[in-house]
Design a protein around this motif. Sequence first.
Motif, PDB file in Angstrom:
ATOM      1  N   ALA A 259      -7.039  -1.449   0.827  1.00  0.00           N
ATOM      2  CA  ALA A 259      -7.303  -1.416   2.264  1.00  0.00           C
ATOM      3  C   ALA A 259      -7.420  -2.834   2.814  1.00  0.00           C
ATOM      4  O   ALA A 259      -6.884  -3.150   3.880  1.00  0.00           O
ATOM      5  CB  ALA A 259      -8.573  -0.617   2.547  1.00  0.00           C
ATOM      6  N   SER A 260      -8.103  -3.689   2.062  1.00  0.00           N
ATOM      7  CA  SER A 260      -8.311  -5.040   2.587  1.00  0.00           C
ATOM      8  C   SER A 260      -7.006  -5.834   2.564  1.00  0.00           C
ATOM      9  O   SER A 260      -6.790  -6.742   3.351  1.00  0.00           O
ATOM     10  CB  SER A 260      -9.401  -5.763   1.799  1.00  0.00           C
ATOM     11  N   LEU A 261      -6.115  -5.436   1.661  1.00  0.00           N
ATOM     12  CA  LEU A 261      -4.789  -6.046   1.627  1.00  0.00           C
ATOM     13  C   LEU A 261      -4.069  -5.770   2.949  1.00  0.00           C
ATOM     14  O   LEU A 261      -3.295  -6.571   3.445  1.00  0.00           O
ATOM     15  CB  LEU A 261      -4.007  -5.435   0.463  1.00  0.00           C
ATOM     16  N   ARG A 262      -4.355  -4.601   3.506  1.00  0.00           N
ATOM     17  CA  ARG A 262      -3.731  -4.218   4.772  1.00  0.00           C
ATOM     18  C   ARG A 262      -4.549  -4.694   5.959  1.00  0.00           C
ATOM     19  O   ARG A 262      -4.314  -4.259   7.089  1.00  0.00           O
ATOM     20  CB  ARG A 262      -3.594  -2.710   4.839  1.00  0.00           C
ATOM     21  N   GLY A 263      -5.541  -5.481   5.685  1.00  0.00           N
ATOM     22  CA  GLY A 263      -6.268  -6.118   6.769  1.00  0.00           C
ATOM     23  C   GLY A 263      -7.550  -5.446   7.162  1.00  0.00           C
ATOM     24  O   GLY A 263      -8.356  -6.015   7.876  1.00  0.00           O
ATOM     25  N   SER A 264      -7.801  -4.250   6.683  1.00  0.00           N
ATOM     26  CA  SER A 264      -9.051  -3.609   7.076  1.00  0.00           C
ATOM     27  C   SER A 264     -10.027  -3.672   5.927  1.00  0.00           C
ATOM     28  O   SER A 264      -9.674  -3.437   4.782  1.00  0.00           O
ATOM     29  CB  SER A 264      -8.807  -2.145   7.442  1.00  0.00           C
TER      30      SER A 264
END
Lengths: 254, 287
Positions: free
Chosen positions: B118-123
Amino acid sequence: MARTVGFFTDTTLCIGCKACEVACKEWNQLPGHAPQFGDGYDNTSQLDEQNWRHVQFHERTTAKGGVAWNMMSDVCKHCALASCMEVCPTNAIIRTEFDTVYIQPSVCNGCRDCIAACPYHVIGFDEASGLARKCTFCYDRLQANLTPACAKACPTESIKFGDLDTMREVAGARLNQLRGQGMSEARLYGDKEYGGLHALFLLTDKPEIYGLPPTESAVLPSRNNVRGYLGTLVTAALGVAGAVFAFRERGGKE
Amino acid sequence: MVEHFVTPPQWEWYIVWYFFLGGIAGGVYALGAILRLLGDDRDAPVARLAFLLSLPVLAVCPILLTLDLGRPLRFWHMMIDSRTFGLNFKYWSPMSVGVWVLLIFSVFAFVSFLEALASLRGSRAPFLAGGLGRVFVIVGAVFGLFLAGYTGILLSVSNQPIWSDTWALGALFLASGLSVAAATLSLVTRLGRHEQSAEAKLTRADRYFTILELVLLVVFFLSLGAVGSRFLAPRWMALWVVVLIGTLVPLALHFSTERRVPAMFAAVLTLVGGLALRIVVVFGAQM
Ligand code: SF4
């Protein structure tokens, strides 16, 4: 009918006929391995998934320079404190109403932890069924109030079967008799090891000769738990400390 | 010294690879957790990478263990008593403990993996933000470290000569697992384009792990005493040489240079050495 059973194997009476091995294989429907011929009369070589009784042949030189055989029909000891049962993760290995140690074939999943645990090299892994297998003390025969096949077949009564207390008495009396006859090397094995074995042996040499760990070596796998975890815990603490220290330093070479 | 007569359990390649990959999965997670808790912004991608790596490596482990069983379809007997359908747990049997640790750690690895994705996708996933998130990765790291180390204890809690003659196997596997994990992370980091400062941190950490491993190797042999001579047969000696090359050479490289290619070479050697250690310990005691 619950009772506490035992074997008493008197090696001074064993003639190496292997009737016990054959009877065991017949009753338990064990096909056995192809015979292995070494330099002796032993073609079974060891206890394993097919050999639940194994007659050992040990040649030794006597005091007069002749050759004598020490023979012993080996079997699972059905230890009161059983190493195999201690480690078994599936609870496939249980203590029966006869106080024997039994691997439930319907529960065992063939992880083989028990094999590494048994100090008497008793259990073997059966490729065909994918299970760990060993002597059942003829569990089915006991339930039918019958004598285990090996003891039934032994022509010299080297293998005796009965209630464990009785076996202890018989073994003690036999030891005294032999000692009285001047057989100073005679000794009992199994009354002290692993909380008392359910297979007692009368030996005429050191236990190690027969592949039996000496009394002081009769220790359980679980002895290594605490020190193993402690060593690992200290290492974990040092490792984390190292990582914390390394990650805290400013980037680049100082 | 204890004298036993034990049939080898025929634990072979599946087990060797499980020990190796379990060490990486657990170690990488723990390193990721420490980086996340203590690192700065520049370390965040590497911490994320650690969580992205841990789960796929871990996922192989139960497959290997199941394939190793004589009856793979009965793998669940490890957790559930097939007679009573109660839970099976024996704290004194490391195999039983290990199965549960593997299962529980999987949950942590899975959640952290999702969060990293998820954090890879910015969130940034809300459930792992803040204090709760920190506690979560700390607990996960404890299970990860356990996974990396208990495998040595599993061998020791037996009556197999060599394995049961030492208390240092769990410690040795853990130190090696951390070192191999750091090497894995730094290798993958250097394959991509990441912050140099994080790379340097991993290299420094690996120095400590390797030194720890070397000390424990000595402790291991000292604790074995005369039994250790079984390892001195030529075929095992060759593997010990690989183990030594996999520790000493990377250590020398870590101290002498921070350049990319030697660092990657050091990481590869560390991985090979870590695998060799498990091969020689697992096979060497059984033959
Ligand atoms: S002799 Fe081995 S297999 Fe038999 S009960 Fe004892 S530990 Fe288990």
